[in-house]
Write an enzyme that holds these catalytic residues in place. Structure first.
Site, short mmCIF file in Angstrom:
data_model
loop_
_atom_site.label_atom_id
_atom_site.label_comp_id
_atom_site.label_asym_id
_atom_site.label_seq_id
_atom_site.Cartn_x
_atom_site.Cartn_y
_atom_site.Cartn_z
N PRO A 42 0.87 -1.18 0.14
CG PRO A 42 -0.28 -1.21 1.95
CD PRO A 42 0.64 -2.19 1.23
CB CYS A 43 4.17 2.23 1.08
SG CYS A 43 5.38 1.34 0.59
#
Length: 179
Positions: free
Chosen positions: A131-132
């Site tokens: 998700p980063c």
């Protein structure tokens, strides 16, 4: 528009395109997907071999994709988990196997974005796009989470990382938005 509402709209679009969809509600809403895709090599051959050391030598197997979409509470972006299966039953669990399925440009993105870990939609592990990396993509786009095109734009990022595995979902969304 809430994330759950966006998932329901996405599920309708994907279902019209032949993608199996199921909304799972545990402590959070997760959209479970399944589709099949046949990948062609550069010569359009239909070869599939499995090496003795179990590294996939793959030209054109039937790939079954199981995927889960959820909203990452920590990163506040959608998260894409997936597990590909060669010829319906052989789970692809090695990074080399995944990379053999991807186009060259996708391999570069996947190298930084892919990880394997606990999947909230199952009791097991699955591949996921960290998700980063997704958050970096949304920061570049400067799009609001409430925007109705939020998930459609996010799927384009997922497709950049996992092409051609995700072609059926991109086609389903594109066809639904044209009609």
């Amino acid at each position: 528009m809430s994330f759950k509402s966006q998932l329901l709209i996405l599920a309708q679009k994907l279902s019209k395109g032949g993608i199996s969809c199921e909304l799972i509600e545990f402590d959070e809403c997760i959209l479970k997907l399944e589709w099949h895709t046949e990948l062609l090599d550069k010569n359009d051959s239909l070869l599939y071999e499995q090496e003795e050391d179990d590294i996939l030598s793959l030209m054109n197997p039937m790939i079954t994709m199981h995927a889960w979409i959820r909203d990452s509470p920590s990163f506040e972006v959608p998260q894409f988990f997936f597990q590909p299966y060669a010829n319906g039953s052989d789970p692809l669990t090695k990074m080399e196997q995944i990379f053999e399925l991807l186009e060259g440009s996708s391999q570069n993105l996947a190298y930084d974005a892919l990880a394997i870990g606990d999947c909230p939609g199952t009791v097991g592990i699955a591949w996921y796009i960290h998700p980063c990396r997704t958050r970096d993509y949304f920061e570049m786009l400067q799009i609001d989470k409430e925007d109705p095109k939020y998930l459609s734009l996010w799927l384009l990022y997922i497709h950049q990382v996992l092409s051609p595995l995700t072609q059926p979902i991109i086609k389903a969304v594109d066809d639904a938005e044209k009609s």
